[in-house]
Write an enzyme that holds these catalytic residues in place. Structure first.
Site, PDB file in Angstrom:
ATOM      1  N   CYS A  95       0.852  -1.187   0.000  1.00  0.00           N
ATOM      2  CA  CYS A  95       0.000   0.000   0.000  1.00  0.00           C
ATOM      3  C   CYS A  95       0.890   1.239   0.000  1.00  0.00           C
ATOM      4  O   CYS A  95       1.890   1.275   0.710  1.00  0.00           O
ATOM      5  CB  CYS A  95      -0.866  -0.017   1.254  1.00  0.00           C
ATOM      6  SG  CYS A  95      -1.919   1.420   1.435  1.00  0.00           S
ATOM      7  N   HIS A 100      -9.109  -3.882  -1.585  1.00  0.00           N
ATOM      8  CA  HIS A 100      -8.122  -3.100  -0.832  1.00  0.00           C
ATOM      9  C   HIS A 100      -8.521  -1.620  -0.807  1.00  0.00           C
ATOM     10  O   HIS A 100      -8.539  -0.991   0.255  1.00  0.00           O
ATOM     11  CB  HIS A 100      -6.738  -3.292  -1.469  1.00  0.00           C
ATOM     12  CG  HIS A 100      -5.640  -2.485  -0.867  1.00  0.00           C
ATOM     13  ND1 HIS A 100      -4.495  -3.052  -0.337  1.00  0.00           N
ATOM     14  CD2 HIS A 100      -5.481  -1.142  -0.718  1.00  0.00           C
ATOM     15  CE1 HIS A 100      -3.704  -2.084   0.123  1.00  0.00           C
ATOM     16  NE2 HIS A 100      -4.269  -0.919  -0.097  1.00  0.00           N
ATOM     17  N   GLU A 101      -8.873  -1.083  -1.979  1.00  0.00           N
ATOM     18  CA  GLU A 101      -9.218   0.346  -2.059  1.00  0.00           C
ATOM     19  C   GLU A 101     -10.521   0.656  -1.332  1.00  0.00           C
ATOM     20  O   GLU A 101     -10.619   1.672  -0.650  1.00  0.00           O
ATOM     21  CB  GLU A 101      -9.293   0.806  -3.527  1.00  0.00           C
ATOM     22  CG  GLU A 101      -7.985   0.674  -4.310  1.00  0.00           C
ATOM     23  CD  GLU A 101      -6.754   1.190  -3.578  1.00  0.00           C
ATOM     24  OE1 GLU A 101      -6.861   2.157  -2.802  1.00  0.00           O
ATOM     25  OE2 GLU A 101      -5.676   0.594  -3.764  1.00  0.00           O
ATOM     26  N   HIS A 114     -10.082   1.132   2.339  1.00  0.00           N
ATOM     27  CA  HIS A 114      -9.574   2.448   2.743  1.00  0.00           C
ATOM     28  C   HIS A 114     -10.722   3.414   3.055  1.00  0.00           C
ATOM     29  O   HIS A 114     -10.588   4.282   3.912  1.00  0.00           O
ATOM     30  CB  HIS A 114      -8.722   3.062   1.618  1.00  0.00           C
ATOM     31  CG  HIS A 114      -7.289   2.618   1.624  1.00  0.00           C
ATOM     32  ND1 HIS A 114      -6.446   2.823   2.699  1.00  0.00           N
ATOM     33  CD2 HIS A 114      -6.542   2.009   0.680  1.00  0.00           C
ATOM     34  CE1 HIS A 114      -5.241   2.348   2.402  1.00  0.00           C
ATOM     35  NE2 HIS A 114      -5.275   1.838   1.187  1.00  0.00           N
TER      36      HIS A 114
HETATM   37 NI    NI Z   1      -3.674   1.068   0.086  1.00  0.00          NI
END
Ligand code: NI
Length: 185
Positions: free
Chosen positions: A98, A140-141, A144
């Site tokens: 990341c 993953h995004e 966030h």
């Molecule tokens: Ni990330």
């Protein structure tokens, strides 16, 4: 414009990001700056909170991974207010990193396939099934946007082992090729 990437330890990365209003001013500019920042840092995905904007917006371009992961070929997306509608029970464990956690790479279990709904950069409602590494990037995004970073999803023993590195990042002791911002400075 290349923006600084907010690093682990910055409170914005732990916030629940807000829905993007469809008339949000300068959305086009944010999207273009996020792509510029992501390409400069050689990432394949970037969420708005990582550039200090607590909104539900992500940009993705998996193309640099196409050789290893063919499903990433041409997988370039702007996802406004993305929602993962369903995730396959089948999981895959692969290493990821990341831009907000420089120098940390850990194996993370992820659903192999997801269905995601979002608005694209043209204001078009989209719904698509995404698989394998492309699905990993989307997951993953999207995390966030909920204040989650990938090391939250690794086994406790591995998390313990990365603690020192994470603390160093939070303290501003990590070195990066790209511009960053951290909580301490
Ligand atoms: Ni990330």
């Amino acid at each position: 414009m290349i923006l600084p990437v907010y690093l682990y330890g910055h409170p914005i990365l732990r916030e629940e990001a807000q829905e993007v209003p469809l008339d949000y001013p300068s959305l086009t500019e944010w999207v273009s700056n996020m792509f510029a920042t992501m390409y400069h840092a050689e990432g394949v995905g970037l969420a708005a909170p990582q550039v200090g904007l607590s909104l539900r917006l992500v940009v993705i371009d998996g193309d640099p991974l196409a050789e290893t992961y063919p499903e990433c070929k041409g997988f370039r997306r702007v996802m406004i207010n993305p929602v993962i509608l369903r995730s396959s029970r089948e999981e895959v464990v692969l290493e990821e990193g990341c831009l907000s956690l420089p120098g940390i790479h850990e194996k993370v279990p992820r659903a192999r396939q997801i269905e995601v709904e979002y608005t694209d950069e043209h204001g078009q409602g989209c719904r698509e099934v995404v698989s394998d590494f492309a699905a990993r990037i989307v997951q993953h995004e999207c995390e966030h946007l909920n204040g989650i970073v990938f090391t939250d999803n690794i086994p406790a023993i591995r998390r313990q082992l990365t603690k020192g590195k994470l603390n160093n990042i939070a303290k501003g002791n990590s070195r990066c090729r790209y511009k960053t911002r951290c909580a301490g400075r």
